[in-house]
Write a protein that holds these residues in place. Structure first.
Motif, short mmCIF file in Angstrom:
data_model
loop_
_atom_site.label_atom_id
_atom_site.label_comp_id
_atom_site.label_asym_id
_atom_site.label_seq_id
_atom_site.Cartn_x
_atom_site.Cartn_y
_atom_site.Cartn_z
N GLU A 14 0.63 -4.55 -1.90
CA GLU A 14 0.16 -5.58 -0.98
C GLU A 14 0.56 -5.27 0.46
OE1 GLU A 14 -1.32 -9.21 0.63
OE2 GLU A 14 -1.70 -8.23 -1.30
N ASN A 15 1.70 -4.63 0.63
CA ASN A 15 2.20 -4.31 1.97
C ASN A 15 2.81 -2.91 1.95
OD1 ASN A 15 2.82 -4.70 4.68
ND2 ASN A 15 3.68 -6.74 4.34
N GLY A 16 3.16 -2.41 3.09
CA GLY A 16 3.75 -1.09 3.16
C GLY A 16 4.42 -0.85 4.50
N VAL A 17 4.98 0.34 4.67
CA VAL A 17 5.67 0.67 5.92
C VAL A 17 5.18 2.01 6.48
CG1 VAL A 17 7.73 -0.68 5.37
CG2 VAL A 17 7.59 1.71 4.63
N ILE A 18 3.98 2.42 6.09
CA ILE A 18 3.41 3.68 6.57
C ILE A 18 2.15 3.38 7.36
CG2 ILE A 18 2.38 5.88 5.92
CD1 ILE A 18 4.03 5.77 3.34
N TYR A 19 2.03 3.96 8.54
CA TYR A 19 0.78 3.84 9.29
C TYR A 19 0.29 5.24 9.63
CZ TYR A 19 3.30 4.58 13.75
OH TYR A 19 4.05 5.10 14.78
N VAL A 34 -8.63 12.25 3.06
CA VAL A 34 -8.31 12.01 1.65
C VAL A 34 -6.80 12.03 1.43
CG1 VAL A 34 -8.53 12.91 -0.69
CG2 VAL A 34 -10.51 12.89 0.80
N GLY A 35 -6.11 12.99 2.04
CA GLY A 35 -4.67 13.08 1.87
C GLY A 35 -3.95 11.87 2.41
N ASP A 36 -4.32 11.43 3.62
CA ASP A 36 -3.69 10.25 4.21
C ASP A 36 -4.00 8.99 3.40
OD1 ASP A 36 -2.27 11.23 6.49
OD2 ASP A 36 -4.19 11.60 7.48
N PHE A 37 -5.26 8.84 2.99
CA PHE A 37 -5.65 7.66 2.21
C PHE A 37 -4.91 7.62 0.88
CE2 PHE A 37 -8.23 5.68 -1.08
CZ PHE A 37 -8.53 4.45 -0.51
N HIS A 38 -4.83 8.77 0.20
CA HIS A 38 -4.21 8.83 -1.12
C HIS A 38 -2.74 8.43 -1.05
CE1 HIS A 38 -3.70 10.20 -5.25
NE2 HIS A 38 -2.64 10.89 -4.86
N LEU A 97 -1.07 4.94 -2.93
CA LEU A 97 0.02 4.93 -3.92
C LEU A 97 1.29 4.27 -3.40
CD1 LEU A 97 -0.29 8.49 -5.53
CD2 LEU A 97 -1.35 6.35 -6.26
N LYS A 98 1.60 4.49 -2.13
CA LYS A 98 2.89 4.04 -1.61
C LYS A 98 2.82 2.76 -0.78
CE LYS A 98 5.22 8.52 -1.55
NZ LYS A 98 6.08 9.45 -0.76
N GLY A 99 1.63 2.41 -0.35
CA GLY A 99 1.49 1.25 0.52
C GLY A 99 1.46 1.68 1.97
N GLY A 100 0.38 1.36 2.67
CA GLY A 100 0.25 1.76 4.06
C GLY A 100 -1.14 1.47 4.57
#
Length: 331
Positions: A210-215, A250-254, A258-261
């Motif tokens: 739902e949330n993350g810490v990666i932009y 694709v790499g950034d989206f993937h 998985l990790k939230g971002g």
């Protein structure tokens, strides 16, 4: 007592893509086998591209080709190789009547006018990163044709809108090769096992945090972003979020899936309508995002609600964890 080798042999290999598709086929709309075969054709092309990518540096497949695609972008040798391989696999499969590719201006007719589906694709996103061994990917979107069977496909088959996708996904060529796709009922990921030559289910029912810490954003364009986008990026820094951007969509989206971002490619002064292509980049990733519990917006509306007007239409995009996308478009 079993020996160690007997214990290891007792471990299951895992669920192959073919077996997963076969067991899931009853959930597909119009389940008569064609969509299942089409997904297998895409997986086969992905295996071939995986082989070509793994040769990079050993044979002459890296670097620019000296030509431009319809977008006015320099074509890499692997762009052309991937385009040819996917078109050939889809033609030979017989389920697709037409293809739309980032590398070609017009519809590619397969000669299979009896085919029930059309495919829009970016055969190799981020291919310039091949030279430096960074992850790249293939993005695809599948529609059930709306023109009559046994007639040539038309522009209308591709401009149905993102909500009409029957399946979408991507193949990531990285530290391992992964196929991630959805037919509308959840998102599943399969990792390629080179020793078996099979995609094995490794990420079942992916749920986006739902949330993350990666932009993920190209901060080199910071001064060209709107004030609201600049404020959001500044706020990410203030919160000590992690900046992760490799220039391969694709790499950034993937990673963020998985990790939230959040992945952002906003409008800029140079590209006021955005840079990413709506039909074969934004739509399929938005489909994956929504089916995994995430969100995708152009800053004003949901990506999948945008009405397309041409093949190579562009769009800004904010995609990823719902809470982060909400915050970004309200900044």
């Amino acid at each position: 007592m079993e020996s160690k080798i007997e214990q290891e042999l007792a471990l299951p290999v895992g669920v192959t893509l073919d077996r997963f598709i076969m067991h899931s086929q009853s959930a597909f709309p119009y389940a008569t086998g064609e969509l299942s075969q089409l997904l297998r054709d895409i997986a086969l092309a992905g295996k071939i591209i995986n082989r070509e990518v793994n040769k990079a540096g050993l044979i002459d497949v890296t670097g620019a080709n000296g030509t431009e695609n319809v977008q006015g972008e320099n074509q890499q040798k692997l762009d052309i190789i991937a385009n040819i391989r996917f078109i050939r696999a889809l033609k030979n499969g017989g389920e697709v009547c037409a293809i739309l590719s980032e590398e070609d201006e017009d519809i590619i007719h397969t000669g299979n006018d009896h085919g029930k589906y059309v495919v829009a694709m970016d055969p190799l996103d981020g291919s310039s990163n091949i030279d430096v061994n960074v992850s790249i990917g293939t993005i695809f979107s599948i529609y059930r044709r709306i023109t009559p069977i046994d007639s040539p496909a038309t522009i209308d088959d591709f401009l149905q809108g993102g909500r009409k996708q029957v399946a979408a996904g991507y193949i990531l060529y990285g530290s391992s090769t992964m196929l991630v796709y959805s037919t509308g009922d959840g998102v599943n990921g399969f990792t390629y096992d080179h020793s078996l030559g099979e995609f094995i289910l490794s990420h079942k029912n992916i749920v986006s945090p739902e949330n993350g810490v990666i932009y993920s954003v190209n901060e080199g364009n910071y001064n060209s972003y709107t004030t609201s986008t600049q404020n959001y990026i500044t706020n990410c820094k203030r919160k000590s979020y992690s900046a992760r951007y490799i220039g391969s969509l694709v790499g950034d989206f993937h990673r963020n899936l998985l990790k939230g971002g959040i992945y952002l490619y906003p409008a800029t002064a140079k590209d006021p309508k955005g840079k990413l292509r709506l039909l074969y980049e934004c739509y399929p990733l938005a489909f994956i995002a929504e089916k995994s519990g995430g969100r995708a917006s152009d800053g004003f509306r949901e990506i999948l609600d945008i009405v397309p007007s041409n093949f190579h239409q562009r769009s800004p995009i904010y995609v990823g964890s719902t809470a982060m996308v909400d915050e970004a478009i309200k900044a």
